[in-house]
Design an enzyme around this catalytic site. Structure first.
Site, mmCIF file in Angstrom:
data_model
loop_
_atom_site.group_PDB
_atom_site.id
_atom_site.type_symbol
_atom_site.label_atom_id
_atom_site.label_comp_id
_atom_site.label_asym_id
_atom_site.label_seq_id
_atom_site.Cartn_x
_atom_site.Cartn_y
_atom_site.Cartn_z
ATOM 1 N N SER A 62 2.955 -84.611 -34.271
ATOM 2 C CA SER A 62 2.791 -86.048 -34.438
ATOM 3 C C SER A 62 1.360 -86.369 -34.871
ATOM 4 C CB SER A 62 3.098 -86.739 -33.103
ATOM 5 O OG SER A 62 3.342 -88.104 -33.270
ATOM 6 N N PRO A 63 1.152 -87.429 -35.640
ATOM 7 C CA PRO A 63 -0.210 -87.769 -36.067
ATOM 8 C C PRO A 63 -1.124 -88.021 -34.873
ATOM 9 C CG PRO A 63 1.420 -89.071 -37.266
ATOM 10 C CD PRO A 63 2.156 -88.373 -36.170
ATOM 11 N N CYS A 76 -5.204 -88.990 -34.124
ATOM 12 C CA CYS A 76 -6.541 -89.300 -34.628
ATOM 13 C C CYS A 76 -7.559 -88.325 -34.051
ATOM 14 C CB CYS A 76 -6.919 -90.728 -34.264
ATOM 15 S SG CYS A 76 -5.978 -91.968 -35.164
ATOM 16 N N ALA A 111 -3.529 -90.805 -38.695
ATOM 17 C CA ALA A 111 -3.599 -92.095 -39.378
ATOM 18 C C ALA A 111 -4.748 -92.074 -40.376
ATOM 19 C CB ALA A 111 -3.806 -93.214 -38.356
ATOM 20 N N TYR A 162 -1.243 -101.936 -35.273
ATOM 21 C CA TYR A 162 -2.011 -101.929 -36.513
ATOM 22 C C TYR A 162 -1.395 -102.938 -37.497
ATOM 23 C CZ TYR A 162 -4.232 -98.036 -34.207
ATOM 24 O OH TYR A 162 -4.900 -97.267 -33.287
ATOM 25 N N ARG A 172 6.815 -95.175 -39.029
ATOM 26 C CA ARG A 172 6.600 -95.223 -37.576
ATOM 27 C C ARG A 172 6.545 -96.678 -37.150
ATOM 28 N NH1 ARG A 172 2.652 -91.807 -33.595
ATOM 29 N NH2 ARG A 172 4.551 -90.555 -33.595
ATOM 30 N N ARG A 174 0.183 -84.699 -27.504
ATOM 31 C CA ARG A 174 -0.684 -84.127 -26.471
ATOM 32 C C ARG A 174 -0.316 -82.692 -26.113
ATOM 33 N NH1 ARG A 174 -0.745 -89.517 -25.659
ATOM 34 N NH2 ARG A 174 -2.710 -90.492 -25.068
#
Length: 356
Positions: A23-24, A26, A58, A181, A229, A323
């Site tokens: 998963s993306p 940052c 992102a 966002y 997403r 994570r």
């Protein structure tokens, strides 16, 4: 029977070797948006570890689209070379490269998590934008409401970023419309108080996301998949709901979107979110079943048995993990052993493969 977690999955012309997706995440480790050795090692190790699809963090479609001054970017041609170096490595090790294209809107121009809190000083930051001039919180910058010219720039920036992404070797594009966002800000009535064609009714609030989707799909080859997403709920009364998300997914499906990456929250700071193992899986399941579109499940998925159960119960099609991949870059290799599946290890690591 072979584990479903290690069965292939095809979307358009791309076949994933298993259902495990990075998963993306940052990393806040760029200067002027450029990818560097940190990104190569961080993402490369997950390819060596057996992930089928690795979605880059992102990535700002413009300088003002970044969350922080340290975000990855794709707003200029000079960014392509560094990204291509990484996508080439991932492909050589059996992983498909995806990129999450993003605009932070009113949550931009802030500190990276370990450097401070709230808005950065004027000399480091920039004017933020939003559907309405409402800050995320008292410590965040006051945004300017986008006018028609600004909205068109956002659409054009996503289109151009997609073209650069293709030049950089990406095979999957994900539009970031979650976590409070910009595109999520437009969708939610909690952050969108406009009275023009981009505000008010449900149809008006989702308009920008649909226009961005159409612009991206227009330049994306027909054989490459498009993900979106979303935050399936704001977890706040009067906000965006699961029913809104199901309706949106039905529309996005007609716009050439191939998968909904179902996350939640992030649009208002006071939301009470019942975080726990698999707490967002039900949203992926409902969207999959009621909109008839593939979904990705994300949110405290931490072991092979849990991931396998989600797939076996037809709650989602892909497992997005963040994570747990920070804790274990080689999660797929270890998960295969836990489920009794024999998968290929990198030749450099084969002497460490356990034999049962």
């Amino acid at each position: 029977m072979a584990a479903k977690l290690f069965s292939p999955f095809r979307l358009r012309g791309i076949e994933l070797k298993n259902r495990i997706v990075v998963s993306p995440m940052c990393e806040y480790s760029s200067q002027d948006g450029f990818a560097n050795d940190w990104h190569l090692v961080h993402l490369g190790s997950r390819a060596v570890g057996g992930a089928s699809l690795i979605i880059f963090e992102a990535t700002g479609v413009s300088p003002e689209a970044r969350i922080t001054p340290d975000d990855l970017g794709i707003w200029k041609d000079e960014h392509i070379e560094g990204l291509k170096r990484i996508t080439s490595f991932l492909e050589a090790h059996g992983s498909v490269s995806g990129i999450q294209l993003a605009h932070a809107g009113r949550k931009a121009s802030t500190y990276s998590p370990w450097t401070g809190e709230g808005a950065v000083p004027e000399n480091l930051g920039w004017q933020t934008v939003a559907p309405s001039a409402i800050p995320f919180s008292d410590t965040y910058p006051l945004p300017v409401a986008l006018d028609q010219e600004g909205i068109q720039k956002v659409i054009d920036d996503f289109r151009t970023a997609t073209q650069r992404s293709l030049a950089a070797g990406f095979k999957v594009i994900e539009i970031h419309a979650a976590h409070g966002y910009l595109l999520h800000q437009f969708c939610s009535p909690l952050s969108n108080q406009r009275t023009d064609e981009y505000g008010g009714s449900y149809e008006n609030r989702i308009r920008l996301l649909l226009e961005v989707t159409e612009a991206v799909r227009e330049v994306l080859p027909a054989d490459l998949p498009l993900f979106v997403r979303i935050s399936a709920t704001d977890w706040t009364e009067g906000g965006w709901t699961l029913e809104d998300s199901i309706a949106l997914a039905n529309i996005l499906k007609t716009k050439g979107v191939d998968l909904i990456d179902a996350s939640t929250g992030g649009n208002v700071p006071q939301a009470k979110i019942p975080v726990g193992p698999g707490y967002q899986v039900e949203f992926a399941e409902r969207i999959k079943q009621e909109a008839g579109i593939p979904t990705g499940a994300v949110g405290i998925i931490t072991n092979a048995q849990q991931a396998e159960a989600i797939l076996e119960n037809n709650q989602a099609d892909l497992i997005f993990m963040a994570r747990e991949f920070l804790r274990d870059p080689y999660f797929p290799l270890h998960a295969a052993q836990d489920l009794g599946v024999d998968v290929e290890w990198p030749v450099q690591y084969q002497r460490a493969k356990r034999v049962k």
